[in-house]
Design a protein around this motif. Structure first.
Motif, mmCIF file in Angstrom:
data_model
loop_
_atom_site.group_PDB
_atom_site.id
_atom_site.type_symbol
_atom_site.label_atom_id
_atom_site.label_comp_id
_atom_site.label_asym_id
_atom_site.label_seq_id
_atom_site.Cartn_x
_atom_site.Cartn_y
_atom_site.Cartn_z
ATOM 1 N N TRP A 7 -19.387 -5.943 -110.648
ATOM 2 C CA TRP A 7 -20.249 -7.112 -110.838
ATOM 3 C C TRP A 7 -21.696 -6.806 -110.481
ATOM 4 O O TRP A 7 -22.623 -7.350 -111.114
ATOM 5 C CB TRP A 7 -19.725 -8.294 -110.014
ATOM 6 C CG TRP A 7 -18.542 -8.941 -110.651
ATOM 7 C CD1 TRP A 7 -17.234 -8.867 -110.263
ATOM 8 C CD2 TRP A 7 -18.553 -9.731 -111.837
ATOM 9 N NE1 TRP A 7 -16.433 -9.560 -111.128
ATOM 10 C CE2 TRP A 7 -17.209 -10.116 -112.105
ATOM 11 C CE3 TRP A 7 -19.559 -10.166 -112.708
ATOM 12 C CZ2 TRP A 7 -16.873 -10.903 -113.195
ATOM 13 C CZ3 TRP A 7 -19.213 -10.953 -113.797
ATOM 14 C CH2 TRP A 7 -17.885 -11.315 -114.030
ATOM 15 N N SER A 8 -21.919 -5.920 -109.501
ATOM 16 C CA SER A 8 -23.288 -5.518 -109.175
ATOM 17 C C SER A 8 -23.919 -4.803 -110.361
ATOM 18 O O SER A 8 -25.093 -5.018 -110.683
ATOM 19 C CB SER A 8 -23.297 -4.601 -107.947
ATOM 20 O OG SER A 8 -22.829 -5.266 -106.801
ATOM 21 N N GLY A 9 -23.133 -3.943 -111.021
ATOM 22 C CA GLY A 9 -23.644 -3.250 -112.202
ATOM 23 C C GLY A 9 -23.998 -4.208 -113.315
ATOM 24 O O GLY A 9 -25.035 -4.061 -113.990
ATOM 25 N N LEU A 12 -27.752 -4.753 -114.812
ATOM 26 C CA LEU A 12 -28.006 -4.584 -116.243
ATOM 27 C C LEU A 12 -28.650 -5.832 -116.829
ATOM 28 O O LEU A 12 -29.634 -5.748 -117.588
ATOM 29 C CB LEU A 12 -26.699 -4.263 -116.967
ATOM 30 C CG LEU A 12 -26.797 -4.099 -118.493
ATOM 31 C CD1 LEU A 12 -27.721 -2.935 -118.852
ATOM 32 C CD2 LEU A 12 -25.411 -3.899 -119.101
ATOM 33 N N LEU A 13 -28.120 -7.001 -116.493
ATOM 34 C CA LEU A 13 -28.671 -8.248 -117.021
ATOM 35 C C LEU A 13 -30.090 -8.490 -116.504
ATOM 36 O O LEU A 13 -30.961 -8.941 -117.255
ATOM 37 C CB LEU A 13 -27.760 -9.426 -116.650
ATOM 38 C CG LEU A 13 -26.391 -9.444 -117.338
ATOM 39 C CD1 LEU A 13 -25.557 -10.619 -116.825
ATOM 40 C CD2 LEU A 13 -26.535 -9.513 -118.855
ATOM 41 N N LEU A 18 -22.297 3.079 -111.999
ATOM 42 C CA LEU A 18 -21.402 3.569 -113.050
ATOM 43 C C LEU A 18 -20.721 4.869 -112.625
ATOM 44 O O LEU A 18 -19.534 5.077 -112.912
ATOM 45 C CB LEU A 18 -22.186 3.786 -114.344
ATOM 46 C CG LEU A 18 -22.650 2.538 -115.096
ATOM 47 C CD1 LEU A 18 -23.556 2.934 -116.264
ATOM 48 C CD2 LEU A 18 -21.452 1.744 -115.610
ATOM 49 N N ALA A 19 -21.472 5.730 -111.943
ATOM 50 C CA ALA A 19 -20.900 7.002 -111.488
ATOM 51 C C ALA A 19 -19.713 6.766 -110.562
ATOM 52 O O ALA A 19 -18.670 7.417 -110.678
ATOM 53 C CB ALA A 19 -21.966 7.837 -110.784
ATOM 54 N N GLY A 39 -20.653 4.678 -104.899
ATOM 55 C CA GLY A 39 -21.582 4.180 -105.906
ATOM 56 C C GLY A 39 -22.458 3.054 -105.377
ATOM 57 O O GLY A 39 -23.661 3.009 -105.642
ATOM 58 N N LEU A 40 -21.867 2.127 -104.625
ATOM 59 C CA LEU A 40 -22.640 1.038 -104.039
ATOM 60 C C LEU A 40 -23.685 1.562 -103.064
ATOM 61 O O LEU A 40 -24.830 1.093 -103.040
ATOM 62 C CB LEU A 40 -21.704 0.058 -103.326
ATOM 63 C CG LEU A 40 -20.847 -0.842 -104.224
ATOM 64 C CD1 LEU A 40 -19.712 -1.457 -103.429
ATOM 65 C CD2 LEU A 40 -21.719 -1.930 -104.865
#
Length: 508
Positions: free
Chosen positions: A260-262, A266-267, A451-452, A65-66
């Motif tokens: 935390w990257s997600g 998002l933020l 997320l995946a 994912g990363l």
């Protein structure tokens, strides 16, 4: 706008010769990218005794994912570097060189070089991918249907490479040696670079030079000086971050890092959209369309979170729980990764005709409705996987048709949602913020990729009994989002987008 070639232009089948240069460059690049990607998770979870890394599923899928998220994120600075510093032609060349270096670094049978290889591929893809696509557009300054046809041919090259890559690299990697598969990916990129260099003259002056930010030479000089300094500072930061990891001074735990990257992405995305809404000096109509875009951004993140199970969870399901024998031949699990590209080659012309056919009868679904259809098809695909999982729970292996049907449904979902997404962003964005909102689209795509990887980590090889429930949960969320969006699609179109602004799947 004219639909014919400018007088005196050298063409092949009515298209600029440079299109063939970019067609084969992108074909080889996608062959290398999807070929390596088909092996990535399988290699990471394979036992060390078989040459793999021996990682657990959660760690491997988080890394996946990363990696895929980073590919989308680096396309933003990659486009900026081409536009403002070195031009698209050189960006493609240097990007391809870095990609090839990454694949050959992965081919070194050492755990220590693995992550370095991924970093190289991410950086190289960020340079090459967005600029090859942009350069296709520059070959058609006259616009018109000839340009649309040129892009159709170009995307055939993308999917041809996506189809061949897993077949070649998957066979070599799984049947002979993992690192042979990575070598094949690198060799494919080298072939792309060779033909690119030999036919570079076909591109003429397109994409040769960067675009000046200022007309005033003094201001432009200062801008270039600051930009090059920022670029080298960015490179230094990457070197330091990678170096800290290799030295052991900092330990990067993939699962928390992905989580935390997600959250940060998002933020950042929502924060920018809120800032734009309240402080971007938008008109009432622009604010409504921005609200519609925000809905589409969030939905597409959920879409890619389900769709990108292909390279992680579905890949593992194929390897562990699928009967891979056809007519007595045991094919590699990674070959399933070719199906999506093959289906797009087969189905995309039909969908292009189908939407036009509906449009002529005033039945073409609205943009929100197409997004809703995309989510519903993704959800139905997971219902199919739930059926396959019940077969596994019963102690049997699932037939290949279960994954084949799932990929078919997910590809239909992609063709409903993906082609209209970028077009919707360009049409609904306030003109002065168009580039930044296009970057926000890719930001939410990266969120979906993260997320995946995290969702795929919820599956455990030690608890197959949980698989049906997880698939059902994903299906329920996907279909639920699709149904809610469908119910409100007319309201979104009428109140936010506007009845006079329909966005079709061919980008017009």
């Amino acid at each position: 706008m004219t639909d014919t070639a400018p007088t005196g232009e050298s063409t092949i089948m009515g298209h600029p010769r440079g299109l063939m240069t970019l067609f084969f460059t992108e074909m080889w690049e996608r062959l290398s990218f999807y070929g390596m990607r088909a092996l990535l998770v399988l290699f990471m979870v394979a036992a060390t005794s078989t040459g793999g890394m021996g990682l657990d599923d959660k760690t491997a899928t988080a890394i996946y994912g990363l990696y895929t998220a980073a590919v989308y994120l680096t396309s933003l600075p990659g486009g900026w570097i081409a536009d403002r510093l070195i031009g698209q032609q050189r960006s493609i060349w240097y990007g391809g060189l870095i990609i090839a270096l990454g694949h050959f670094t992965l081919a070194i049978p050492s755990r220590g070089t693995f992550f370095l290889g991924l970093v190289f591929i991410v950086l190289g893809t960020g340079l090459l991918k967005p600029n090859a696509s942009a350069l296709v557009g520059e070959l058609y300054p006259e616009g018109g249907s000839r340009r649309d046809a040129g892009f159709s041919l170009y995307y055939m090259g993308i999917n041809l490479g996506g189809f061949l890559g897993p077949l070649i690299c998957g066979y070599l990697g799984q049947k002979i040696n993992w690192h042979y598969g990575f070598v094949a990916a690198g060799v494919g990129m080298v072939f792309g670079l060779i033909q690119y260099r030999l036919t570079l003259r076909n591109l003429g002056g397109a994409g040769t030079h960067a675009l000046p930010a200022y007309d005033d030479p003094a201001r432009q000089h200062r801008f270039l000086k600051r930009s090059w300094s920022a670029l080298w500072i960015g490179v230094a930061v990457i070197v330091v971050v990678v170096g800290l990891g290799y030295s052991g001074a900092v330990v990067y735990a993939p699962v928390p890092l992905a989580l935390w990257s997600g959250i940060v992405i998002l933020l950042l995305g929502l924060g920018f959209l809120l800032w734009l809404f309240f402080f971007g000096r938008l008109s009432a109509v622009e604010k409504k369309r921005l609200a519609a875009l925000t809905i589409l951004f969030l939905v597409q993140a959920l879409f890619w979170a389900g769709y990108e199970q292909a390279g992680s969870n579905f890949n593992l399901f194929a390897e562990r729980y699928t009967d891979l024998h056809v007519f007595g031949y045991a094919f590699p699990a990674s070959w399933f990764q070719s199906e999506n590209s093959l289906l797009i080659l087969l189905l995309a012309p039909f969908f292009a005709w189908f939407w036009v056919w509906l449009g002529r009868r005033k039945l073409d679904p609205s943009t929100p409705m197409k997004f809703a259809l995309g989510m519903v098809f993704i959800g139905i695909g997971f219902l199919v996987m739930m059926g396959a999982a019940w077969i596994v729970v019963a102690g049997h292996k699932a037939l290949p048709m279960w994954l084949t049907l799932t990929y078919l449904l997910h590809t239909i979902g992609e063709l409903c949602l993906s082609p209209v997404g970028l077009s919707a962003t360009t049409k609904l964005s306030p003109k002065r913020y168009a580039s930044r909102l296009m970057g926000t689209w890719f930001l939410f795509m990266a969120l979906g990729e993260l997320l995946a990887g995290l969702i795929a980590g919820r599956f455990s090889a030690h608890d197959v009994g949980e698989m049906p429930r997880i698939y059902l949960t994903i299906a329920a969320i996907s279909i639920g989002v699709g149904v809610v969006l469908a119910l409100f699609s007319r309201l979104i179109k009428r109140r936010l987008i506007g009845e006079d602004m329909q966005i079709t799947s061919d980008g017009h």
